[in-house]
Design an enzyme around this catalytic site. Sequence first.
Site, mmCIF file in Angstrom:
data_model
loop_
_atom_site.group_PDB
_atom_site.id
_atom_site.type_symbol
_atom_site.label_atom_id
_atom_site.label_comp_id
_atom_site.label_asym_id
_atom_site.label_seq_id
_atom_site.Cartn_x
_atom_site.Cartn_y
_atom_site.Cartn_z
ATOM 1 N N LYS A 22 0.835 -1.207 0.000
ATOM 2 C CA LYS A 22 0.000 0.000 0.000
ATOM 3 C C LYS A 22 0.868 1.256 0.000
ATOM 4 C CE LYS A 22 -1.854 1.480 4.076
ATOM 5 N NZ LYS A 22 -1.533 2.866 4.436
ATOM 6 N N ARG A 123 -0.471 14.129 13.615
ATOM 7 C CA ARG A 123 0.086 13.967 12.270
ATOM 8 C C ARG A 123 0.104 15.264 11.445
ATOM 9 N NH1 ARG A 123 -2.037 8.490 9.723
ATOM 10 N NH2 ARG A 123 -0.030 8.557 8.664
#
Length: 419
Positions: A22, A123
């Site tokens: 991925k 993040r």
Amino acid sequence: MDKLLIQGGQSLSGSVKISGAKNSVLPMLCASVMPTTGVVQLENVPHLQDVTTTTRLLTQMGVSVTMDEFMNISLDPSAIDNFYAPYDLVKTMRSSILVLGPLLSRFGEAKVSLPGGCAIGLRPVDMHLKALKKMGAEIKVERGYITARSKRLVGANITFEKKTVTGTENIIMAASLAKGLTKISNAANEPEISDLCLFLNKMGAKISGYGTDMIEIDGVDALKGTKHKPLPDRIEAGTFMIAAAITRGDVEINNIVPKHSYAVIEKLIEAGAEITSTDNSIRVKMRQRPKAVDIETNAYPYFPTDMQAQMTALNSVAKGDSYVRENIFENRFMHVQELERMGALIKVDDNTATISGTKKLLAAPVMATDLRASASLILAGLAAEGTTEIARVYHIDRGYDCIEEKLQLIGARISRKPM
Ligand code: EPU
């Protein structure tokens, strides 16, 4: 919304084939906006929700995307006419930030929704933006969007204060079409970054030093289309290794690069697994109750944060006490409260989970909170007594290719039901 039902207690055996990674495929899809001639062809792309979301993002920009039944994807960027990544798509997948560098370097403009926080932590993308500014981009963050403009980007010396995977990838892609030399110090060196560099070099980029923490990119005037087969997914491979260990099974995991999983293999050997490997496969056999092992996550080549939740599940049923320290994301213990519902004995203090292994987990209804947390709940369900029900399985579909089918083939009793 579907849920997964897992009847635990089966010892898994047989062989499983690992899909494309991925985290290699997503940046490559984003890089497909950059060639001025030709198309990008990616082979053996995993069938994942994140891939579908990224292709939707590219399609609404004007990239023509075609896909065959073997998941070979062809991307033609010749008709791109907007440089916009809207909130609706970005909010479901943080890696959409990876279109910023390619769009800016190829077209001189991009408008990308700020990804915002997510279940595993805040993040931020400040390091991506700071580096792009250093390369000459004018960047504004307003009303939830990053708007970036530049004439041709110029090469620069970038030092990341902390290793960042997508930050390193964004700057590598931006620098590929910049004027002059870019040097990235303290670059991340995950295998997926090296795979991206190989792919970009096939497109005509001049990148060296990948696989180390100092990467140099000599900007070129144009890139062309190419064909590439992304790396196998080392996190999917690691998850199946733990599936073998937690069910005291014997599973051969094929189509992998064993050295990319070294940190996980080392811990499984410490836990008592017998491991044999070839150039492209690993066999994991666990004959007895695993021993508890301490782990600390860190950037590659150390133990990956993306395997932390799965290892926490293994330690939950292991013999002895262990600690799991999460050094990358500040909130990546959401799986703990769900594992506790199944009888796991875990105490979390700041970034450390202390686990007292219990002989048996008991099935319970649980909820997936993020991608790797859902993998840990599946693993716990495979080992538990009774039938575990996992809700919110859309998280697992973001990053695991045909997980039920692959587990069924090695003997798991797992099925999907609508809620
Ligand atoms: N960080 C900042 N500022 C930035 C960028 C990162 O403070 O500008 C911090 C992050 O908050 C974090 C640390 O730096 O604390 C490292 O984050 P990184 O940027 O490396 O993470 P990422 O690039 O957003 C990728 C993977 C993640 C994987 C991490 C760490 C992709 C698409 N995603 O995320 O994969 O956990 O690297 O290896 O490559 C997953 O597959 O489940 C997944 C979450």
